[in-house]
Every structure is written in structure tokens, then in C-alpha cells.
Design an enzyme around this catalytic site. Structure first.
Site, PDB file in Angstrom:
ATOM      1  N   SER A  22     -13.381 -12.767 -25.600  1.00  0.00           N
ATOM      2  CA  SER A  22     -13.686 -14.015 -26.308  1.00  0.00           C
ATOM      3  C   SER A  22     -12.406 -14.675 -26.561  1.00  0.00           C
ATOM      4  O   SER A  22     -11.047 -14.072 -26.697  1.00  0.00           O
ATOM      5  CB  SER A  22     -14.093 -13.743 -27.808  1.00  0.00           C
ATOM      6  N   SER A  24     -11.528 -16.829 -28.855  1.00  0.00           N
ATOM      7  CA  SER A  24     -11.661 -17.290 -30.038  1.00  0.00           C
ATOM      8  C   SER A  24     -10.309 -16.757 -30.843  1.00  0.00           C
ATOM      9  O   SER A  24      -9.806 -17.564 -31.705  1.00  0.00           O
ATOM     10  CB  SER A  24     -12.727 -16.943 -30.902  1.00  0.00           C
ATOM     11  N   LYS A  73     -26.147 -12.705 -35.024  1.00  0.00           N
ATOM     12  CA  LYS A  73     -26.118 -14.150 -35.493  1.00  0.00           C
ATOM     13  C   LYS A  73     -27.503 -14.179 -36.392  1.00  0.00           C
ATOM     14  O   LYS A  73     -27.351 -14.970 -37.597  1.00  0.00           O
ATOM     15  CB  LYS A  73     -26.331 -15.112 -34.634  1.00  0.00           C
ATOM     16  N   ASN A  94     -23.043 -18.326 -37.602  1.00  0.00           N
ATOM     17  CA  ASN A  94     -21.794 -17.989 -36.841  1.00  0.00           C
ATOM     18  C   ASN A  94     -20.365 -17.866 -37.283  1.00  0.00           C
ATOM     19  O   ASN A  94     -19.720 -17.474 -36.862  1.00  0.00           O
ATOM     20  CB  ASN A  94     -21.716 -18.781 -35.385  1.00  0.00           C
ATOM     21  N   GLY A 133     -33.760 -24.941 -23.025  1.00  0.00           N
ATOM     22  CA  GLY A 133     -33.108 -23.722 -23.287  1.00  0.00           C
ATOM     23  C   GLY A 133     -33.464 -24.029 -25.155  1.00  0.00           C
ATOM     24  O   GLY A 133     -33.408 -24.845 -25.584  1.00  0.00           O
ATOM     25  N   ALA A 134     -33.921 -22.898 -25.575  1.00  0.00           N
ATOM     26  CA  ALA A 134     -34.312 -22.815 -27.033  1.00  0.00           C
ATOM     27  C   ALA A 134     -33.839 -21.416 -27.682  1.00  0.00           C
ATOM     28  O   ALA A 134     -34.439 -20.889 -28.623  1.00  0.00           O
ATOM     29  CB  ALA A 134     -35.692 -23.039 -27.281  1.00  0.00           C
ATOM     30  N   GLY A 136     -29.997 -18.947 -29.103  1.00  0.00           N
ATOM     31  CA  GLY A 136     -28.987 -19.594 -29.938  1.00  0.00           C
ATOM     32  C   GLY A 136     -28.421 -20.966 -29.768  1.00  0.00           C
ATOM     33  O   GLY A 136     -28.346 -21.726 -30.967  1.00  0.00           O
ATOM     34  N   ALA A 137     -27.806 -21.170 -28.522  1.00  0.00           N
ATOM     35  CA  ALA A 137     -27.066 -22.503 -28.425  1.00  0.00           C
ATOM     36  C   ALA A 137     -28.071 -23.580 -28.726  1.00  0.00           C
ATOM     37  O   ALA A 137     -27.897 -24.425 -29.312  1.00  0.00           O
ATOM     38  CB  ALA A 137     -26.528 -22.329 -27.159  1.00  0.00           C
ATOM     39  N   TYR A 236     -19.247 -22.688 -20.117  1.00  0.00           N
ATOM     40  CA  TYR A 236     -17.714 -22.874 -19.767  1.00  0.00           C
ATOM     41  C   TYR A 236     -17.204 -22.019 -18.774  1.00  0.00           C
ATOM     42  O   TYR A 236     -15.762 -21.989 -18.372  1.00  0.00           O
ATOM     43  CB  TYR A 236     -16.888 -23.175 -21.068  1.00  0.00           C
TER      44      TYR A 236
HETATM   45  P1  NAD Z   1     -30.133 -17.023 -25.443  1.00  0.00           P
HETATM   46  O1  NAD Z   1     -30.280 -15.900 -24.845  1.00  0.00           O
HETATM   47  O2  NAD Z   1     -30.219 -16.959 -26.922  1.00  0.00           O
HETATM   48  O3  NAD Z   1     -31.109 -18.305 -24.934  1.00  0.00           O
HETATM   49  C1  NAD Z   1     -31.119 -18.387 -23.532  1.00  0.00           C
HETATM   50  C2  NAD Z   1     -32.066 -19.631 -23.274  1.00  0.00           C
HETATM   51  O4  NAD Z   1     -32.132 -19.845 -21.965  1.00  0.00           O
HETATM   52  C3  NAD Z   1     -33.660 -19.460 -23.673  1.00  0.00           C
HETATM   53  O5  NAD Z   1     -34.205 -20.669 -24.148  1.00  0.00           O
HETATM   54  C4  NAD Z   1     -34.416 -18.842 -22.339  1.00  0.00           C
HETATM   55  O6  NAD Z   1     -35.559 -18.992 -22.396  1.00  0.00           O
HETATM   56  C5  NAD Z   1     -33.579 -19.724 -21.471  1.00  0.00           C
HETATM   57  N1  NAD Z   1     -33.467 -19.024 -19.856  1.00  0.00           N
HETATM   58  C6  NAD Z   1     -32.698 -17.834 -19.746  1.00  0.00           C
HETATM   59  N2  NAD Z   1     -32.777 -17.693 -18.343  1.00  0.00           N
HETATM   60  C7  NAD Z   1     -33.361 -18.649 -17.940  1.00  0.00           C
HETATM   61  C8  NAD Z   1     -33.595 -18.959 -16.545  1.00  0.00           C
HETATM   62  N3  NAD Z   1     -33.433 -18.410 -15.425  1.00  0.00           N
HETATM   63  N4  NAD Z   1     -34.405 -20.371 -16.314  1.00  0.00           N
HETATM   64  C9  NAD Z   1     -34.683 -21.110 -17.395  1.00  0.00           C
HETATM   65  N5  NAD Z   1     -34.205 -20.978 -18.592  1.00  0.00           N
HETATM   66  C10 NAD Z   1     -33.487 -19.769 -18.908  1.00  0.00           C
HETATM   67  O7  NAD Z   1     -28.747 -17.465 -25.157  1.00  0.00           O
HETATM   68  P2  NAD Z   1     -27.478 -18.390 -25.807  1.00  0.00           P
HETATM   69  O8  NAD Z   1     -27.003 -17.801 -26.776  1.00  0.00           O
HETATM   70  O9  NAD Z   1     -28.157 -19.638 -26.307  1.00  0.00           O
HETATM   71  O10 NAD Z   1     -26.548 -18.913 -24.785  1.00  0.00           O
HETATM   72  C11 NAD Z   1     -27.061 -19.771 -23.609  1.00  0.00           C
HETATM   73  C12 NAD Z   1     -25.594 -20.474 -23.310  1.00  0.00           C
HETATM   74  O11 NAD Z   1     -24.969 -21.257 -23.969  1.00  0.00           O
HETATM   75  C13 NAD Z   1     -24.893 -19.160 -22.624  1.00  0.00           C
HETATM   76  O12 NAD Z   1     -24.354 -19.609 -21.261  1.00  0.00           O
HETATM   77  C14 NAD Z   1     -23.631 -19.344 -23.594  1.00  0.00           C
HETATM   78  O13 NAD Z   1     -22.474 -18.979 -22.796  1.00  0.00           O
HETATM   79  C15 NAD Z   1     -23.615 -20.978 -23.973  1.00  0.00           C
HETATM   80  N6  NAD Z   1     -23.160 -20.886 -25.384  1.00  0.00           N
HETATM   81  C16 NAD Z   1     -22.006 -21.965 -25.195  1.00  0.00           C
HETATM   82  C17 NAD Z   1     -21.565 -22.101 -26.484  1.00  0.00           C
HETATM   83  C18 NAD Z   1     -20.334 -23.117 -26.418  1.00  0.00           C
HETATM   84  O14 NAD Z   1     -19.608 -23.225 -27.696  1.00  0.00           O
HETATM   85  N7  NAD Z   1     -20.108 -23.957 -25.351  1.00  0.00           N
HETATM   86  C19 NAD Z   1     -21.976 -21.681 -27.493  1.00  0.00           C
HETATM   87  C20 NAD Z   1     -23.033 -20.739 -27.679  1.00  0.00           C
HETATM   88  C21 NAD Z   1     -23.710 -20.499 -26.381  1.00  0.00           C
END
Ligand code: NAD
Length: 288
Positions: A22, A24, A73, A94, A133-134, A136-137, A236
Site C-alpha cells: 500500500s 497509504s 470493509k 474504509n 463494476g459493482a 467495493g469501488a 493505478y
Molecule cells: P471487487 O472484487 O469488489 O469488484 C470487482 C468488480 O469487477 C465486480 O463488479 C466484478 O463483477 C467485476 N469484474 C471482475 N472481473 C471482471 C472481468 N474480467 N470482466 C468484467 N467485470 C469484471 O473489486 P474492487 O475492490 O471494487 O476493486 C476494483 C478495482 O478498483 C481494482 O482495480 C482496485 O485497485 C480499484 N480501486 C481503486 C481505488 C482507488 O482509490 N483508485 C480504490 C478502490 C479500488
């Protein structure tokens, strides 16, 4: 950094597993040092099983708070005393703030995302967003964008274990905010293309584009993008993802990786703990 630690130094943690990679700790400790604040931020590798003891330690050690990341989380919520309304809607925390033994959970990922756009003088309120995507982020981004006044959000997800979460996010947004949210199956590529064409911003929160899916993108045809739109990848590492390259080929003016979101989610947490504004320009120059 060791020279500024004394008997009065206040501890802030980061509880996740794995977490040694990390940014952070460097981000927060550099900001404490710059502002001459007597805090120290340390990362602790904490699994779900260890979480109850770790949260109790925040009270015992009179820590000011902690960040939490995966896999903690959601699991942390029942261990806290209070939840900020946005964290309640997102269903994840978080950032924890300790006020004399009362622990409150916040989520700063969504506010960090919105603030990172503001930093670029971009305003998506009243506009349409397309989001893949749905997890955490994606949940934090969708719900905060809706709370902040984005008019419409089209969420695309594949039919995996996160599909139900995507359904939940859409239901919450439609019920609790003035934003109109709709869920689509990502395999419906015609609709995906048409929705992107109709939106101001496309944001990918899936992690496609980072290891082990580096060099992949959910959009591969530059003609899907317009020059005047925003393309935002929450990834990133790498700094330039495949999605960003496709957008740049299309001549898209505003193309971002997830560093701005990372910085601003940290700055929001920093403010909650210290009451001070993180020197974000200084940190950006130092780390990015
Ligand atoms: P997560 O596992 O909770 O969710 C992943 C999501 O992506 C789900 O909706 C899943 O269905 C989808 N997914 C996974 N593989 C896929 C594929 N091959 N094709 C299509 N959809 C797919 O993950 P998260 O914690 O939400 O993190 C997701 C991304 O966000 C990571 O890359 C993480 O590094 C990034 N992130 C960035 C920040 C930031 O501050 N920039 C903060 C949190 C997360």
C-alpha cells in the site's frame, strides 16, 4: 520520520490483508511530517478472524482511527458504534474515527472519486455516467455520484457473484436518491456501446487492466468514445491502462487513472482524523 515520534504521538492504522504494497503509509506519514502533526500511520496485516481484536485495540490503544481495506470493509461494520450515512448506503467502511472510544465508520472512496474530478475542474452533476463494476469501488462511486447529483447511472456488470450487489446498488440509488440507475448485463455489447455514446463519463471500476488482467480492456474500439467525454479507470498500476490507451487513441480529452481517487480518498480520511487539509499538491509531486 523517527525523529518526530515521541511519547505523545497518536497512532492511526491500516487493517487489511495483504497490505504491504500500500501507498497509504507513505502518503499519510509524509503529510503528517509536512504539516508537523504528531501522528504516525502504520499498516497491519489483519484478516477477518483477527479483525474483532484489532478493532478493540483501536479503543485500548486510544488510536485516532484506522483505514480498513479488503477483506475487512464489510466485516468491520458490526464491530463499530456508528456509521456515516454514506457508509450505511454503500454497505462498506474504509475509514474509522475514534472519538473517545466511540468508533464511527466512513467511506471515502466515493467522495475521493468525486473530488478527483473536481480537482480537474470537471463537474458530472446533472450528467449521465456509465459505470462498469459493482464491487467495493464501483458501489462507493455509484452511490456517492448519485448522492452528489449525477442524473443518471447505467451500471454494467457481468453475471458473476457481484451481480446481486449491482442489483442492490441500483435499488438503493433509485429508492434513496434523485438519480435514475439502471443495471445492464455487460455481455449486451450493443447496449453498452449505445449507453457510452449517451453519457458524459465512462468509469471502469472492475480492475480489468491491472494484474492479472493487464493489457485487457472492456472497451477496445476507440470509435465508442467521443473526444469531449471523460474516461476514468480506477486502476493505478499500471499508470496507463489498456482502456486509457484506447481512449487516448480516440482523442478523448479527459482520461484518468485511479491515482487521483486514491489521493483524495486519503485526503478525506486525513481530514476526518486530524481536522486538517492534506497537502495534496505536495503529496502528488512526492508520490506520483
Ligand atoms: P471487487 O472484487 O469488489 O469488484 C470487482 C468488480 O469487477 C465486480 O463488479 C466484478 O463483477 C467485476 N469484474 C471482475 N472481473 C471482471 C472481468 N474480467 N470482466 C468484467 N467485470 C469484471 O473489486 P474492487 O475492490 O471494487 O476493486 C476494483 C478495482 O478498483 C481494482 O482495480 C482496485 O485497485 C480499484 N480501486 C481503486 C481505488 C482507488 O482509490 N483508485 C480504490 C478502490 C479500488
Amino acid at each position: 520520520m523517527t525523529t518526530r515520534i515521541d511519547g505523545h504521538t497518536i497512532l492511526i492504522g491500516l487493517m487489511a490483508y495483504p497490505i504491504r504494497h500500500s501507498m497509504s503509509p507513505t502518503m499519510h506519514n509524509s503529510a503528517f511530517e509536512k504539516l508537523d502533526l504528531n501522528y504516525a500511520y502504520l499498516a497491519f496485516e489483519i484478516t477477518n478472524d483477527e479483525l474483532p481484536n484489532a478493532i478493540e485495540a483501536i479503543r485500548t490503544l486510544d488510536m485516532r482511527g484506522s483505514n480498513v481495506s479488503m477483506p475487512n470493509k464489510q466485516k468491520v461494520i458490526p464491530l463499530l458504534d456508528k456509521l456515516d450515512p454514506a457508509a450505511e448506503l454503500v454497505g462498506a467502511v474504509n475509514t474509522i474515527v475514534n472519538d473517545n472510544g466511540v468508533l464511527t465508520g466512513y467511506t471515502t472512496d466515493g467522495t475521493g472519486f468525486m473530488k478527483s474530478l473536481e480537482d480537474e475542474n470537471l463537474d458530472i452533476r446533472g450528467e449521465k455516467m456509465v459505470l462498469t463494476g459493482a464491487g467495493g469501488a464501483g458501489t462507493a462511486i455509484a452511490i456517492q455520484a448519485a448522492l452528489d447529483g449525477v442524473k443518471e447511472i447505467s451500471i454494467f456488470n457481468q453475471k458473476d457473484s457481484l451481480w446481486e450487489n449491482a442489483q442492490r446498488n441500483v435499488a438503493i440509488i433509485n429508492e434513496k436518491t434523485n438519480c435514475k440507475a439502471t443495471l445492464f448485463d455487460l455481455s449486451d455489447q450493443d447496449t453498452f456501446k449505445n449507453e457510452i455514446a449517451d453519457g458524459l463519463i465512462y468509469c471502469d471500476s472492475t480492475g480489468v487492466g491491472m494484474k492479472p488482467l493487464e493489457d485487457l480492456s472492456l472497451v477496445n474500439d476507440p470509435s465508442w468514445f467521443r473526444k469531449d467525454m471523460i474516461v476514468y479507470d480506477t486502476v493505478y498500476a499500471p499508470r496507463t491502462t489498456k482502456l486509457m490507451k484506447v481512449a487516448e487513441t480516440a482523442g478523448v480529452k479527459h482520461v484518468f487513472n485511479g491515482l487521483g481517487m486514491m489521493l483524495e480518498q486519503g485526503a478525506e480520511a486525513f481530514k476526518l482524523w486530524t481536522g486538517e487539509d492534506m497537502p495534496t499538491d505536495y503529496i502528488r509531486d512526492l508520490l506520483f
